[in-house]
Scaffold this active site. Structure first.
Site, short mmCIF file in Angstrom:
data_model
loop_
_atom_site.label_atom_id
_atom_site.label_comp_id
_atom_site.label_asym_id
_atom_site.label_seq_id
_atom_site.Cartn_x
_atom_site.Cartn_y
_atom_site.Cartn_z
N LEU A 128 42.64 8.36 57.10
CA LEU A 128 41.51 8.25 58.08
C LEU A 128 42.08 7.76 59.32
O LEU A 128 41.96 8.39 60.33
CB LEU A 128 40.27 7.40 57.51
CG LEU A 128 39.23 7.17 58.50
CD1 LEU A 128 38.34 8.68 58.74
CD2 LEU A 128 38.18 6.06 58.07
N GLU A 130 44.41 6.87 62.72
CA GLU A 130 45.43 7.26 63.54
C GLU A 130 45.98 6.45 64.40
O GLU A 130 45.15 5.30 64.67
CB GLU A 130 44.87 8.69 64.25
CG GLU A 130 44.33 9.69 63.25
CD GLU A 130 43.99 10.94 63.96
OE1 GLU A 130 44.23 11.15 65.16
OE2 GLU A 130 43.55 11.84 63.38
N ALA A 133 43.12 6.00 67.06
CA ALA A 133 41.92 6.06 66.15
C ALA A 133 41.70 5.48 64.84
O ALA A 133 41.88 5.67 63.86
CB ALA A 133 41.51 7.49 65.92
N THR A 161 48.08 3.42 52.84
CA THR A 161 48.52 2.73 51.88
C THR A 161 49.21 3.70 50.70
O THR A 161 48.51 4.70 50.41
CB THR A 161 47.35 1.84 51.08
OG1 THR A 161 47.02 0.80 52.20
CG2 THR A 161 47.81 1.12 49.91
N GLU A 367 40.31 -1.57 55.75
CA GLU A 367 39.11 -1.00 55.65
C GLU A 367 38.01 -1.63 56.55
O GLU A 367 36.74 -1.86 56.33
CB GLU A 367 38.69 -1.32 54.20
CG GLU A 367 39.34 -0.73 53.23
CD GLU A 367 38.84 -0.19 51.97
OE1 GLU A 367 37.65 -0.19 51.87
OE2 GLU A 367 39.62 -0.02 50.80
#
Length: 383
Positions: A128, A130, A133, A161, A367
């Site tokens: 997800l 970047e 981002a 990960t 997260e």
């Protein structure tokens, strides 16, 4: 947020915890120090997880899994993290990667890949973030373009990960220019061309590789699209709502492991002719640690129970954010106190609490940083 009753573990869950605690003591904890010093992925601990069928725990029974509740998964994450945070990520990461498939994937994707993950023959990472981002994932630049029934993906993902270990990657890519409705999710096999550009040298969780992956013209069949075109952003947020409570469980486990070690040390270490555990000031430090851990555990179990119920009242985003944020702050505080309780010995790597303190820090960051969690909570409060 409507009231949800705190849950009490069943006898079966208490037995499950006891079995796991002994398993971790026998097979995981003795390797934790070497895993940290070597900073290498441990296939020995992964094989140990497979031997206990823990790789199957989080997946539906119809696809070779155990069909365990999220509360059960939290118990497992906590107990494994109590012994080794890096190994707890071996348990958690594929579930994060496969949650979009479980909840939004086609029957083809589920039947093809979930049995492989459950058996431990495959692992999956979540692509997800970047370089530009991270917290603002809607700013992602990775692009996917469709030609016939094949997508071509180009871009870079960071903080991955299990980079280089996983053979599957759930990749979120831009399919139009709209910030939120222009993102789509795909399940990509590593050997289709996913490259690992670098591995990070980190403060903690050193036995879990974290890296930058690159996709240059990677071809992905439309059959490997997860959900509808443009549904990627809500899929990503739906997934994080359901994974954050288990990061909270990981944080609780790290904190509990540090406190348990410190308590043993306090009973054996003597100064001025008596154990340091007889010093009231240190007793109160330990008591505060225990209270914080139990409060964090309660938030984690509550969030997991809401997820298990299907989030009927729309509480999960807030409950998950609270659980992850509070538990990770507790982990950082308790592990720091544990180092203090051991004094100079706590500052050396001959004792595990300094490793636990370093491992705890990441739970406040990944997260969704705890600042992001507080934004989620405040938004739910109507601010």
């Amino acid at each position: 947020m409507s009231e949800v009753q705190s849950i009490t573990l069943t006898d079966e869950q208490r037995e499950f915890r006891a079995v796991l605690r002994q398993f971790v003591a026998d097979k995981i904890s003795p390797l934790a120090g070497d895993i940290d010093r070597d900073a290498q992925y441990s296939w020995a601990t992964f094989e140990a997880l497979k031997s206990m069928e823990l790789t199957a725990l989080s997946y539906p029974a119809e696809y070779g899994g155990s069909g365990a509740s999220l509360v059960d998964q939290a118990i497992a994450a906590e107990e494994i993290a109590r012994g080794c945070a890096s190994t707890s990520l071996q348990f958690l990461i594929s579930k994060l990667g496969m949650l979009p498939v479980i909840n939004f994937g086609s029957e083809f994707l589920k039947s093809t890949y979930l049995p492989r993950i459950a058996s431990g023959s495959s692992q999956c990472s979540y692509g997800l973030s970047e370089p530009d981002a991270g917290s603002d994932v809607a700013s992602m630049a990775t692009k996917a373009t469709l030609d016939g029934d094949v997508w071509t993906i180009d871009g870079t993902k960071c903080w991955i990960t299990n980079a280089g270990i996983s053979d599957l990657y759930t990749i979120f890519a831009r399919t139009s220019n709209d910030r939120h409705t222009g993102i789509t999710a795909f399940l990509v096999e590593a050997d289709w061309g996913v490259q690992v550009d670098k591995l990070e040298h980190k403060l903690g969780i050193k036995g879990s590789p974290t890296g930058v992956i690159r996709l240059d013209g990677v071809k992905v069949p439309d059959s490997h699209r997860i959900g509808e075109v443009g549904q990627g952003f809500p899929i990503a947020m739906h997934t994080l709502d359901r994974s954050r409570p288990t990061i909270g469980a990981q944080a609780v486990g790290i904190a509990q492991g540090a406190l348990d070690y410190a308590l043993g040390y306090m009973k054996e270490r003597t100064t001025f002719g008596r154990p340091i555990g007889s010093n009231q000031g240190l007793q109160w430090m330990a008591a505060d640690c225990a209270m914080r851990i139990e409060a964090a555990r309660g938030l984690v179990y509550k969030a997991c129970a809401i997820a298990d119920e299907g989030d009927p009242h729309g509480e999960l985003s807030m409950a998950g954010a609270m659980a992850k944020c509070f538990a990770s702050d507790v982990a950082m505080q308790v592990t720091t106190d544990a180092v203090q309780l051991l004094g100079g010995y706590g500052y050396t790597n001959e004792f595990p609490v300094e490793r636990m303190m370093r491992d705890a820090k990441i739970t406040q960051i990944y997260e969704g940083t705890n600042q992001i969690q507080r934004m989620v909570i405040s938004k739910k409060l109507g601010l």
